[in-house]
Design a protein around this motif. Sequence first.
Motif, PDB file in Angstrom:
ATOM      1  N   LEU A 159      95.621 -72.467  76.422  1.00  0.00           N
ATOM      2  CA  LEU A 159      96.072 -73.869  76.386  1.00  0.00           C
ATOM      3  C   LEU A 159      96.016 -74.068  77.935  1.00  0.00           C
ATOM      4  CD1 LEU A 159      99.218 -74.305  74.151  1.00  0.00           C
ATOM      5  CD2 LEU A 159      96.965 -75.622  74.004  1.00  0.00           C
ATOM      6  N   MET A 160      96.519 -73.421  78.821  1.00  0.00           N
ATOM      7  CA  MET A 160      96.451 -73.625  80.110  1.00  0.00           C
ATOM      8  C   MET A 160      94.921 -73.760  80.541  1.00  0.00           C
ATOM      9  SD  MET A 160      99.512 -71.295  81.424  1.00  0.00           S
ATOM     10  CE  MET A 160      99.437 -71.891  83.378  1.00  0.00           C
ATOM     11  N   ALA A 161      94.120 -73.013  80.200  1.00  0.00           N
ATOM     12  CA  ALA A 161      92.520 -73.291  80.592  1.00  0.00           C
ATOM     13  C   ALA A 161      91.902 -74.423  80.001  1.00  0.00           C
ATOM     14  CB  ALA A 161      91.865 -71.896  79.956  1.00  0.00           C
ATOM     15  N   LEU A 162      92.396 -74.751  78.759  1.00  0.00           N
ATOM     16  CA  LEU A 162      91.838 -76.200  78.101  1.00  0.00           C
ATOM     17  C   LEU A 162      92.338 -77.265  79.006  1.00  0.00           C
ATOM     18  CD1 LEU A 162      90.573 -77.552  75.785  1.00  0.00           C
ATOM     19  CD2 LEU A 162      92.918 -77.518  74.586  1.00  0.00           C
ATOM     20  N   GLY A 163      93.671 -77.296  79.352  1.00  0.00           N
ATOM     21  CA  GLY A 163      94.085 -78.272  80.250  1.00  0.00           C
ATOM     22  C   GLY A 163      93.382 -78.618  81.479  1.00  0.00           C
ATOM     23  N   LEU A 164      93.156 -77.223  82.214  1.00  0.00           N
ATOM     24  CA  LEU A 164      92.444 -77.472  83.636  1.00  0.00           C
ATOM     25  C   LEU A 164      91.126 -77.720  83.315  1.00  0.00           C
ATOM     26  CD1 LEU A 164      94.094 -74.400  85.256  1.00  0.00           C
ATOM     27  CD2 LEU A 164      94.254 -76.721  85.938  1.00  0.00           C
ATOM     28  N   GLY A 165      90.381 -77.242  82.197  1.00  0.00           N
ATOM     29  CA  GLY A 165      88.969 -77.352  81.911  1.00  0.00           C
ATOM     30  C   GLY A 165      88.790 -78.798  81.764  1.00  0.00           C
ATOM     31  N   VAL A 166      89.496 -79.672  80.791  1.00  0.00           N
ATOM     32  CA  VAL A 166      89.015 -80.996  80.469  1.00  0.00           C
ATOM     33  C   VAL A 166      89.616 -81.819  81.849  1.00  0.00           C
ATOM     34  CG1 VAL A 166      90.136 -82.791  78.959  1.00  0.00           C
ATOM     35  CG2 VAL A 166      89.619 -80.654  78.102  1.00  0.00           C
ATOM     36  N   SER A 167      90.624 -81.517  82.358  1.00  0.00           N
ATOM     37  CA  SER A 167      90.867 -82.174  83.808  1.00  0.00           C
ATOM     38  C   SER A 167      89.579 -81.990  84.597  1.00  0.00           C
ATOM     39  CB  SER A 167      92.034 -81.753  84.459  1.00  0.00           C
ATOM     40  OG  SER A 167      93.241 -81.934  83.589  1.00  0.00           O
ATOM     41  N   ALA A 168      88.982 -81.131  84.716  1.00  0.00           N
ATOM     42  CA  ALA A 168      87.915 -80.610  85.779  1.00  0.00           C
ATOM     43  C   ALA A 168      86.845 -81.637  85.103  1.00  0.00           C
ATOM     44  CB  ALA A 168      87.474 -79.358  85.653  1.00  0.00           C
ATOM     45  N   LEU A 169      86.528 -81.588  83.898  1.00  0.00           N
ATOM     46  CA  LEU A 169      85.593 -82.304  83.348  1.00  0.00           C
ATOM     47  C   LEU A 169      85.847 -84.037  83.587  1.00  0.00           C
ATOM     48  CD1 LEU A 169      85.023 -80.806  79.835  1.00  0.00           C
ATOM     49  CD2 LEU A 169      83.402 -80.907  81.586  1.00  0.00           C
ATOM     50  N   LEU A 170      86.935 -84.637  83.665  1.00  0.00           N
ATOM     51  CA  LEU A 170      87.298 -85.808  83.874  1.00  0.00           C
ATOM     52  C   LEU A 170      87.163 -86.294  85.301  1.00  0.00           C
ATOM     53  CD1 LEU A 170      90.245 -86.254  81.421  1.00  0.00           C
ATOM     54  CD2 LEU A 170      88.136 -87.147  81.155  1.00  0.00           C
ATOM     55  N   VAL A 171      87.244 -85.409  86.100  1.00  0.00           N
ATOM     56  CA  VAL A 171      87.135 -85.637  87.660  1.00  0.00           C
ATOM     57  C   VAL A 171      85.764 -85.247  88.213  1.00  0.00           C
ATOM     58  CG1 VAL A 171      89.527 -85.669  88.072  1.00  0.00           C
ATOM     59  CG2 VAL A 171      88.316 -83.554  88.566  1.00  0.00           C
ATOM     60  N   SER A 172      84.943 -84.864  87.164  1.00  0.00           N
ATOM     61  CA  SER A 172      83.424 -84.240  87.779  1.00  0.00           C
ATOM     62  C   SER A 172      82.597 -85.446  88.348  1.00  0.00           C
ATOM     63  CB  SER A 172      82.714 -83.659  86.644  1.00  0.00           C
ATOM     64  OG  SER A 172      82.546 -84.336  85.714  1.00  0.00           O
ATOM     65  N   PRO A 173      81.682 -85.493  89.108  1.00  0.00           N
ATOM     66  CA  PRO A 173      80.974 -86.380  89.830  1.00  0.00           C
ATOM     67  C   PRO A 173      80.205 -87.182  88.550  1.00  0.00           C
ATOM     68  CG  PRO A 173      80.885 -84.511  91.069  1.00  0.00           C
ATOM     69  CD  PRO A 173      81.612 -84.128  90.008  1.00  0.00           C
ATOM     70  N   PRO A 174      79.784 -86.592  87.780  1.00  0.00           N
ATOM     71  CA  PRO A 174      78.905 -87.510  86.622  1.00  0.00           C
ATOM     72  C   PRO A 174      79.999 -88.351  85.900  1.00  0.00           C
ATOM     73  CG  PRO A 174      78.061 -85.281  86.345  1.00  0.00           C
ATOM     74  CD  PRO A 174      79.329 -85.153  87.479  1.00  0.00           C
ATOM     75  N   PRO A 221      79.530 -84.135  81.063  1.00  0.00           N
ATOM     76  CA  PRO A 221      81.020 -83.602  80.953  1.00  0.00           C
ATOM     77  C   PRO A 221      81.926 -84.927  80.508  1.00  0.00           C
ATOM     78  CG  PRO A 221      79.792 -83.785  83.294  1.00  0.00           C
ATOM     79  CD  PRO A 221      78.911 -84.114  82.313  1.00  0.00           C
ATOM     80  N   LEU A 222      81.570 -86.029  80.554  1.00  0.00           N
ATOM     81  CA  LEU A 222      82.476 -86.975  79.968  1.00  0.00           C
ATOM     82  C   LEU A 222      82.150 -86.700  78.361  1.00  0.00           C
ATOM     83  CD1 LEU A 222      84.132 -89.445  79.980  1.00  0.00           C
ATOM     84  CD2 LEU A 222      82.197 -91.080  80.208  1.00  0.00           C
ATOM     85  N   HIS A 223      81.061 -86.528  77.711  1.00  0.00           N
ATOM     86  CA  HIS A 223      80.977 -86.322  76.608  1.00  0.00           C
ATOM     87  C   HIS A 223      81.786 -85.412  75.721  1.00  0.00           C
ATOM     88  CE1 HIS A 223      78.808 -86.275  72.631  1.00  0.00           C
ATOM     89  NE2 HIS A 223      78.706 -84.976  72.756  1.00  0.00           N
ATOM     90  N   TRP A 224      81.769 -84.111  76.739  1.00  0.00           N
ATOM     91  CA  TRP A 224      82.580 -82.889  76.302  1.00  0.00           C
ATOM     92  C   TRP A 224      84.238 -83.067  76.434  1.00  0.00           C
ATOM     93  CZ3 TRP A 224      81.751 -79.237  73.022  1.00  0.00           C
ATOM     94  CH2 TRP A 224      80.316 -78.995  73.053  1.00  0.00           C
ATOM     95  N   ALA A 225      84.433 -83.770  77.459  1.00  0.00           N
ATOM     96  CA  ALA A 225      85.857 -84.103  77.557  1.00  0.00           C
ATOM     97  C   ALA A 225      86.383 -85.086  76.405  1.00  0.00           C
ATOM     98  CB  ALA A 225      86.124 -84.992  79.033  1.00  0.00           C
ATOM     99  N   VAL A 226      85.494 -86.091  76.155  1.00  0.00           N
ATOM    100  CA  VAL A 226      85.923 -86.867  74.956  1.00  0.00           C
ATOM    101  C   VAL A 226      86.187 -85.959  73.450  1.00  0.00           C
ATOM    102  CG1 VAL A 226      85.060 -88.567  73.146  1.00  0.00           C
ATOM    103  CG2 VAL A 226      84.865 -88.900  75.639  1.00  0.00           C
ATOM    104  N   ARG A 227      84.948 -84.992  73.246  1.00  0.00           N
ATOM    105  CA  ARG A 227      85.029 -84.106  72.185  1.00  0.00           C
ATOM    106  C   ARG A 227      86.343 -83.317  72.208  1.00  0.00           C
ATOM    107  NH1 ARG A 227      79.389 -81.223  70.919  1.00  0.00           N
ATOM    108  NH2 ARG A 227      78.569 -82.877  69.346  1.00  0.00           N
ATOM    109  N   LEU A 228      86.667 -82.700  73.364  1.00  0.00           N
ATOM    110  CA  LEU A 228      87.722 -81.976  73.477  1.00  0.00           C
ATOM    111  C   LEU A 228      89.098 -82.724  73.365  1.00  0.00           C
ATOM    112  CD1 LEU A 228      86.694 -79.600  76.359  1.00  0.00           C
ATOM    113  CD2 LEU A 228      86.944 -78.939  74.156  1.00  0.00           C
ATOM    114  N   LEU A 229      89.172 -84.078  73.781  1.00  0.00           N
ATOM    115  CA  LEU A 229      90.359 -84.766  73.554  1.00  0.00           C
ATOM    116  C   LEU A 229      90.592 -85.020  71.964  1.00  0.00           C
ATOM    117  CD1 LEU A 229      90.199 -87.105  76.628  1.00  0.00           C
ATOM    118  CD2 LEU A 229      92.017 -85.567  76.212  1.00  0.00           C
ATOM    119  N   ARG A 230      89.465 -85.267  71.346  1.00  0.00           N
ATOM    120  CA  ARG A 230      89.475 -85.817  69.893  1.00  0.00           C
ATOM    121  C   ARG A 230      90.151 -84.512  69.114  1.00  0.00           C
ATOM    122  NH1 ARG A 230      85.520 -90.340  69.129  1.00  0.00           N
ATOM    123  NH2 ARG A 230      86.797 -91.936  69.891  1.00  0.00           N
ATOM    124  N   ALA A 231      89.305 -83.307  69.454  1.00  0.00           N
ATOM    125  CA  ALA A 231      89.729 -82.009  68.809  1.00  0.00           C
ATOM    126  C   ALA A 231      91.225 -81.386  69.194  1.00  0.00           C
ATOM    127  CB  ALA A 231      89.078 -80.847  69.580  1.00  0.00           C
TER     128      ALA A 231
END
Length: 128
Positions: free
Chosen positions: A106-121, A11-21
């Motif tokens: 855009l709204m889905a992206l914002g919620l999705g990355v936020s969810a990745l950032l607060v996920s347990p891993p 999840p952190l790896h994908w959050a970083v990728r999406l933030l960079r994108a």
Amino acid sequence: MTIDSDRNPTPLHWAVRLLRAEAVVLALVAAWLVWADLTAETTDLPSALLVTAFAFGGTAALWVLAGALNRRRAGARAPAIVLELMLLPVGWYMIQGGLGWLGLPLMALGLGVSALLVSPPTTRALGY
């Protein structure tokens, strides 16, 4: 006792990728704004420059936060979540303006990355 690997959790790896994108896309928008500022026949120059500077600032902020999260800096998570949640009103106003095809993702992206950032891993990897 848990052994922490050098590799970021998925999840952190994908959050970083999406933030960079997002940073890359916003940089393209900022470049387009520079072109629009230079070629406009009439414009409110201070406002145009402010919007362009805001786009470049957002680009830098997203890139820096992605890098900090990639290095597991816990303090970068909250500002990254704030930037992601800012996509909600932007997307809402796009939907209201007839650009639902762009506002909803855009709204889905914002919620999705936020969810990745607060996920347990991610939370464990950042030391919370």
